[in-house]
Design an enzyme around this catalytic site. Structure first.
Site, PDB file in Angstrom:
ATOM      1  N   HIS A 164      41.357  38.111  36.072  1.00  0.00           N
ATOM      2  CA  HIS A 164      42.513  39.121  35.949  1.00  0.00           C
ATOM      3  C   HIS A 164      43.314  39.098  37.066  1.00  0.00           C
ATOM      4  O   HIS A 164      43.191  38.112  38.222  1.00  0.00           O
ATOM      5  CB  HIS A 164      41.825  40.509  35.920  1.00  0.00           C
ATOM      6  CG  HIS A 164      41.049  40.838  37.246  1.00  0.00           C
ATOM      7  ND1 HIS A 164      39.849  40.260  37.572  1.00  0.00           N
ATOM      8  CD2 HIS A 164      41.317  41.799  38.428  1.00  0.00           C
ATOM      9  CE1 HIS A 164      39.215  40.668  38.910  1.00  0.00           C
ATOM     10  NE2 HIS A 164      40.345  41.632  39.294  1.00  0.00           N
ATOM     11  N   ASP A 201      45.238  41.967  39.907  1.00  0.00           N
ATOM     12  CA  ASP A 201      44.908  43.291  40.142  1.00  0.00           C
ATOM     13  C   ASP A 201      46.255  44.434  39.595  1.00  0.00           C
ATOM     14  O   ASP A 201      47.074  43.748  39.967  1.00  0.00           O
ATOM     15  CB  ASP A 201      44.661  43.477  41.544  1.00  0.00           C
ATOM     16  CG  ASP A 201      43.280  43.060  41.959  1.00  0.00           C
ATOM     17  OD1 ASP A 201      42.316  42.842  40.977  1.00  0.00           O
ATOM     18  OD2 ASP A 201      43.118  42.498  43.145  1.00  0.00           O
ATOM     19  N   HIS A 231      42.268  35.960  39.524  1.00  0.00           N
ATOM     20  CA  HIS A 231      40.894  35.813  40.476  1.00  0.00           C
ATOM     21  C   HIS A 231      39.726  36.368  39.430  1.00  0.00           C
ATOM     22  O   HIS A 231      39.900  37.005  38.637  1.00  0.00           O
ATOM     23  CB  HIS A 231      40.960  36.333  41.853  1.00  0.00           C
ATOM     24  CG  HIS A 231      41.043  37.952  41.655  1.00  0.00           C
ATOM     25  ND1 HIS A 231      42.252  38.557  41.571  1.00  0.00           N
ATOM     26  CD2 HIS A 231      40.301  38.990  41.905  1.00  0.00           C
ATOM     27  CE1 HIS A 231      42.165  39.696  41.525  1.00  0.00           C
ATOM     28  NE2 HIS A 231      40.986  40.163  41.866  1.00  0.00           N
ATOM     29  N   ARG A 245      37.924  46.448  49.742  1.00  0.00           N
ATOM     30  CA  ARG A 245      39.409  45.947  49.291  1.00  0.00           C
ATOM     31  C   ARG A 245      40.397  46.884  49.735  1.00  0.00           C
ATOM     32  O   ARG A 245      40.324  48.072  49.227  1.00  0.00           O
ATOM     33  CB  ARG A 245      39.255  45.778  47.895  1.00  0.00           C
ATOM     34  CG  ARG A 245      40.525  44.736  47.591  1.00  0.00           C
ATOM     35  CD  ARG A 245      40.509  44.444  45.839  1.00  0.00           C
ATOM     36  NE  ARG A 245      41.201  45.550  45.097  1.00  0.00           N
ATOM     37  CZ  ARG A 245      41.337  45.696  43.727  1.00  0.00           C
ATOM     38  NH1 ARG A 245      40.637  44.874  43.078  1.00  0.00           N
ATOM     39  NH2 ARG A 245      42.155  46.516  43.262  1.00  0.00           N
TER      40      ARG A 245
HETATM   41  C1  SIN Z   1      38.284  42.029  42.710  1.00  0.00           C
HETATM   42  O1  SIN Z   1      38.364  41.869  41.517  1.00  0.00           O
HETATM   43  O2  SIN Z   1      39.165  42.359  43.468  1.00  0.00           O
HETATM   44  C2  SIN Z   1      36.938  41.665  43.147  1.00  0.00           C
HETATM   45  C3  SIN Z   1      36.630  40.326  43.853  1.00  0.00           C
HETATM   46  C4  SIN Z   1      35.487  39.983  44.339  1.00  0.00           C
HETATM   47  O3  SIN Z   1      34.702  40.758  44.483  1.00  0.00           O
HETATM   48  O4  SIN Z   1      35.202  38.829  44.779  1.00  0.00           O
END
Ligand code: SIN
Length: 280
Positions: free
Chosen positions: A101, A103, A256, A271
């Site tokens: 995805h 973000d 990612h 995050r």
């Molecule tokens: C995310 O999708 O922001 C999580 C990425 C992660 O936990 O490595």
């Protein structure tokens, strides 16, 4: 001091580790410019040993790039609503972000970038993968590029944050609000990066529902083709986390995927998500 900054690519597709930067310190203009340039050149940049990055400093670093997002559906950290605590406890089976995805593409103005800080990592596994969506676009035939240039896609959180996605989100460690009626927003299928002018694909398996003016059934074959195409290994990099590592990725040019291969162990990340502008 800033001349000590070193940028070391980690794959041929995207990603670079940066040495010689303490994100908890006040960066000089020169250091900031070098970090910003590396971010634009490599699409995801990594820093190790950032143990001094408190929630306040984490947010301060993010604010260099824009305003900070407060997630509409996932509860933020106590006292810091702009920080998402991404936690998987040893007994939990599902993880957050465990599918390709980008973000917040479900917003009218999706995220510019995300800055993820590792607090506690499992002894093995829990790596994150990224895929370069400029390379994915550039590898397409001229004919398909031309077709896609004329298309708009509909994005929404109603799938991932609807009943189907709730099991992955609503766990003891993270609290999410169900959003079966989340709004839909239109974004171009081929997006131009606002800072570099480079074109890239801007659809993703988590939040892209269909093409504008096409039914879901009609959209599925072409979307599935693009989803398979865009995550091919030559477009990707993979990062092995250590406590104190930071990744800062560009959501305008990458996807990612957080691997879920460390059952029985705890993983705790924080995050900060930087708001972006409307894709064109
Ligand atoms: C995310 O999708 O922001 C999580 C990425 C992660 O936990 O490595």
């Amino acid at each position: 001091m800033t001349s000590a900054i070193q940028v070391k690519p980690i794959s041929g597709a995207l990603g670079a580790e940066i040495d010689g930067v303490d994100l908890a310190s006040d960066l000089s203009n020169e250091a900031f410019d070098q970090v910003h340039q590396a971010f634009l050149d490599h699409h995801v940049i990594f820093f190790r040993g950032q143990h001094g990055l408190t929630p306040e400093k984490h947010k301060a670093f993010g604010r260099h790039f824009g305003t900070l997002n407060v997630h509409p559906y996932v509860k933020g950290m106590e006292g810091h609503p702009e920080i998402l605590e991404i936690i998987k406890e040893p007994e939990e089976k599902t993880n957050f972000g465990g599918g390709w995805h980008t973000d917040m593409s479900f917003l009218e103005e999706p995220a510019l970038g995300s800055i993820l800080h590792a607090i506690e990592v499992p002894p093995f596994g829990g790596d994150t993968l990224w895929a370069n969506q400029h390379l994915a676009y550039e590898a397409l035939s001229d004919g398909l590029k031309e077709t896609l240039e004329g298309l708009t896609a509909i994005h929404s959180a109603k799938g991932e944050y609807g009943p189907k996605g709730q099991s992955a989100l609503n766990r003891q460690s993270m609290e999410a609000t169900a959003a079966p009626d989340a709004p839909e927003f239109e974004h171009p299928v081929v997006r131009t990066h606002p800072e570099t002018g480079r074109k890239g694909l801007y659809v993703n398996p988590a939040f892209t529902l269909r093409f504008k003016g096409w039914s879901r059934r009609e959209s599925r074959p072409l979307l599935n083709y693009l989803f398979e195409h865009s995550r091919q290994e030559p477009f990707t990099c993979r990062f092995r986390w250590e406590a104190g590592s930071v990744a800062f990725w560009d959501n305008r040019s990458t996807w990612h995927f957080a691997l879920n291969d460390y059952h029985g162990h705890r993983r705790h990340m924080r995050r900060v998500t930087v708001n972006g502008d409307r894709p064109f």
